[in-house]
Design a protein around this motif. Structure first.
Motif, short mmCIF file in Angstrom:
data_model
loop_
_atom_site.label_atom_id
_atom_site.label_comp_id
_atom_site.label_asym_id
_atom_site.label_seq_id
_atom_site.Cartn_x
_atom_site.Cartn_y
_atom_site.Cartn_z
N THR A 1 0.84 -1.20 0.00
CA THR A 1 0.00 0.00 0.00
C THR A 1 0.87 1.24 0.00
O THR A 1 1.77 1.38 0.84
CB THR A 1 -0.93 0.01 1.23
OG1 THR A 1 -1.76 -1.17 1.19
CG2 THR A 1 -1.81 1.26 1.23
N LEU B 1 -7.13 6.09 -2.23
CA LEU B 1 -6.02 5.60 -3.05
C LEU B 1 -5.04 6.74 -3.28
O LEU B 1 -5.46 7.87 -3.60
CB LEU B 1 -6.52 5.09 -4.40
CG LEU B 1 -7.24 3.74 -4.43
CD1 LEU B 1 -7.81 3.50 -5.84
CD2 LEU B 1 -6.33 2.60 -4.02
N LEU C 1 -1.96 2.83 -10.49
CA LEU C 1 -3.36 2.43 -10.28
C LEU C 1 -3.89 1.73 -11.53
O LEU C 1 -3.56 2.08 -12.65
CB LEU C 1 -4.21 3.66 -9.97
CG LEU C 1 -3.88 4.42 -8.68
CD1 LEU C 1 -4.83 5.60 -8.51
CD2 LEU C 1 -3.93 3.51 -7.46
N ASP D 1 -6.32 -0.42 -6.54
CA ASP D 1 -4.93 -0.43 -6.07
C ASP D 1 -4.08 -1.34 -6.94
O ASP D 1 -4.58 -2.32 -7.52
CB ASP D 1 -4.85 -0.80 -4.59
CG ASP D 1 -5.23 -2.25 -4.32
OD1 ASP D 1 -4.48 -3.15 -4.73
OD2 ASP D 1 -6.29 -2.47 -3.69
#
Length: 754
Positions: free
Chosen positions: A591, A656, A662, A702
């Motif tokens: 992440t 995000l 992406l 993601d």
């Protein structure tokens, strides 16, 4: 039983009709306020109804068979109080069961329960036992429960009293004489076996009450866990090691959820009795059948986990079937008829004999040869069985055995010009293949007599028919003819479309086979007509996928807003987080955290200036400024407040980071193909088509979703569950995710777009 007593009983019991779709649902043990500690009774006369009711209601009692003969049961409470008598104790347990309807849903139903408590023991004792069973059989014609729409202590008392009569009831139960009463008895036993099995084993098991002659199949079926009962339903005359069942689909389409029920019940009984399963393709209509359907039916059977011993085809028996047809003609048990189709149908309805019924054997054989050769004269004829044109059961009024069809067959080509009907071929092949029990849905009930009569005329051994209810789903058509219309008119992609009730369709939608198996087997082999809600199936599915599926984040592409964090990280950084916080097997995900992030527009519009919100998997942030253009939010400005308490914020937001990695997503949602819950027999499904059944929305996801595989189920945080239909291929092509219903909504989707 005297008619006066029958009339007296009738006055006591409500005649309200229960809809066909009402089905039993297992009662979860309630949280009880009962403070019972000990139940005393005479060992020779255990109060089965009290013990069963306590088990079902979740009341923990200590059993103490210490009373002398003639003493009434006594329930001793923890408070020092005690209660005497079977009915008094039952009323106490029913009233004290929090959240249950054991004592009815209102005062009227409670009164009806009281009447049953008083009369059930009386009518089942003495010399008029069978007359009482006859009365009960009539009473239960249109009822699932004795009182109202749920289990009450009235059902428990009647069930327990029948069980307590021992072989007296068991012999009637096996005789099929009182089918409605037996259906009710078996349904109660199946749905509440978690309590009743233990009671019968402890108090009547030594006498064999309610026990099956075959080994239990607990845990044999994949996905059949603690939610399903261990109660066994008997096949008539079945012997362990000698049972042979058959699953006989027509290769005119893919298997749908209704076929899945039939396939799984065949599997169940074969495993239970250590028998054989024959998969037989009923390929007697070359106009509708193809090798594509054969291949996909076998694929679906494998998907369902059905292990079979052999695959056969009715077409394998075409030569023998034609020999049998000719033999019946020679014996005067069949004749060739050239009556026009509509006239023939009218004559059958009115019980009028055909002009051809009394033709000579020679005339019939001559026309039969015309049919076999496919001549113009032959194509005007059909072969009919000479049964009974005056029988009230119209299926026995000289049914058609053979028809001409010039279309080539997918297996045997153009070798034949005539093909047997299902009604003629099925009993013949069942007998030849050694089938002992033919399972088929109760919609064919009126044709059972025809099946047995045809076997008799052929001189073949008897095959027992065992009926189960057809599985009907709300807002769903299961007719293969109607499903084919959707395919041919391109209302769906093909037979695997996620809107279809086919096995491949619902699996593509995101259903786990374990959920389908559990859903079907929880219904058992009940003969009750059921109209089932999809929500129940999807609820089971959610319980299977939620504990293990990976979590990801997405925001709608056309509806997202930039949030700039003034004190955010100057350079983006990455943390490795679990894809599922409670399941390590789901793996890890990377992440990215940055000072510019995307939010959903709906979330942004819910925020007020100065409000503190929680950014999921990061921490809190305070929104300092909301920029708009003509009332439309264009940008948010805020600052991180990572020391803030996530418990104090109202909004928990997915987000995000604004990065190049992406991925583009296509989120697809579906609705039912028809917009009416249940179509009546005379309704045209074309008049009830849903104009909007598919909606697609683009989103950003993601970067970890590049690794999601086709068929994998994931959860998009705060959006729901999705199945990957098209995985990541390249940046310019979106990942296609199909929304999976979770059972909480009334329809399968909230589609509103085209």
């Amino acid at each position: 039983m005297s008619s006066s007593f029958d009339c007296t009983l009738t006055m006591f019991f409500c005649r309200s009709q229960i809809p066909d779709w009402i089905v039993l649902g297992k009662m979860e043990p309630s949280s009880m306020e009962v403070n019972a500690t000990k139940l005393e009774f005479c060992q020779d006369y255990p109060p089965l109804s009290i013990i069963s009711a306590a088990k079902i209601a979740g009341v923990s009692i200590t059993i103490d068979p210490c009373l002398t003969s003639g003493s009434v049961p006594t329930l001793h409470l923890g408070s020092g109080d005690f209660i005497h008598g079977v009915n008094t104790i039952l009323r106490y347990i029913a009233r004290a069961a929090s959240g249950s309807i054991l004592y009815g849903e209102d005062a009227i139903q409670a009164a009806h329960v009281d009447q049953w408590l008083e009369y059930a023991p009386l009518i089942l004792s003495g010399s008029e036992f069978e007359a009482a069973c006859s009365f009960l059989d009539g009473y239960l014609v249109s009822r699932t429960f004795l009182v109202g729409y749920g289990l009450s202590v009235a059902d428990i008392v009647l069930w327990s009293n029948l069980t307590g009569t021992g072989q007296r009831w068991e012999s009637l139960r096996r005789s099929k004489k009182y089918q409605n009463l037996v259906r009710w008895f078996n349904s109660i036993a199946v749905e509440f076996a978690y309590a009743l099995d233990e009671v019968t084993a402890a108090y009547v098991g030594k006498r064999g009450i309610g026990k099956s002659p075959a080994p239990s199949l607990k845990e044999k079926m994949p996905g059949l866990k603690e939610n399903t009962s261990g109660h066994e339903i008997d096949l008539p005359g079945a012997k362990v090691g000698e049972v042979c069942v058959r699953f006989a689909p027509e290769p005119s389409g893919y298997l749908h959820i209704g076929h899945a029920k039939a396939a799984l019940l065949n599997k169940y009984f074969a495993e239970r009795y250590k028998g054989r399963v024959v998969v037989r393709f009923d390929d007697t209509n070359p106009s509708k059948e193809s090798n594509e359907f054969v291949e996909n039916v076998l694929k679906d059977i494998e998907t369902l986990g059905v292990k079979y011993d052999v695959v056969t085809y009715t077409s394998d028996y075409f030569p023998k079937l034609m020999e049998m047809a000719q033999c019946l003609i020679k014996q005067g048990k069949a004749y060739v008829d050239d009556t026009p189709k509509e006239q023939m149908r009218s004559e059958r309805m009115d019980g009028v004999e055909s002009k051809c019924r009394n033709s000579t054997v020679e005339e019939n054989l001559s026309l039969w040869n015309e049919m076999v050769n496919g001549t113009k004269r032959g194509t005007q004829c059909c072969l009919r069985g000479k049964l009974d044109m005056h029988d009230p059961n119209k299926s026995l009024r000289d049914p058609v055995y053979y028809r001409c069809n010039p279309d080539p067959h997918h297996r045997v080509g153009s070798k034949y010009k005539v093909y047997p009907t299902y009604d003629f071929a099925c009993p013949f092949v069942d007998a030849l293949e050694g089938v002992t029990h033919a399972l088929r849905s109760s919609e064919y009930h009126d044709r059972n007599a025809q099946y047995y009569r045809i076997l008799k005329d052929m001189g073949l051994r008897r095959v027992e028919i065992y009926e189960f209810s057809r599985l009907n789903m709300v807002y769903t058509v299961l007719s293969k003819r109607k499903l084919l219309w959707f395919v041919q008119n391109k209302k769906v992609e093909d037979w695997t479309d996620a809107r279809f009730p086919t096995v491949q369709g619902i699996v593509r939608r995101g259903l786990k086979i374990e959920a389908l198996i559990q859903f079907i087997l929880e219904q058992g082999a009940s003969k009750n007509l059921n109209l089932m809600e999809w929500d129940k199936l999807w609820t089971i599915n959610k319980k299977i996928v939620d504990p293990v599926c990976g979590r990801h984040t997405a925001v709608l592409k056309e509806q997202h807003v930039l949030l700039t964090l003034t004190n955010g990280p100057e350079e983006p950084f990455v943390r490795i987080l679990p894809r599922h916080k409670k399941y390590e097997g789901a793996g890890k995900k990377a992440t990215t955290f940055a000072n510019r992030i995307w939010l959903e527009y709906a979330d942004a519009s819910a925020i007020s200036t100065g409000e503190e919100v929680t950014l999921m998997d990061w921490g809190n942030a305070i929104i300092k400024e909301i920029k708009t253009d003509n009332g439309i939010i264009t940008q948010l400005v805020g600052e991180l407040h990572l020391d803030g308490s996530v418990k104090m914020t109202k909004l928990k937001l997915t987000w995000l980071s604004v990065i190049e990695d992406l991925v583009c997503l296509s989120l697809v949602d579906f609705d039912y193909l028809i917009n009416k819950k249940k179509l009546e027999e005379d309704e045209n499904f074309l008049d009830n088509l849903n104009p909007c059944t598919r909606r697609e929305a683009l989103a950003l996801g993601d970067p970890n979703m590049r690794n999601v595989k086709r068929g994998e189920v994931i959860q998009l945080e705060r959006k729901g569950y999705y199945r990957c239909d098209v995985p990541f291929i390249r940046s310019s092509k979106p990942i296609v995710l199909f929304a999976i219903p979770d059972g909480r909504q009334k329809s399968t989707s909230l589609v509103s777009g085209a």
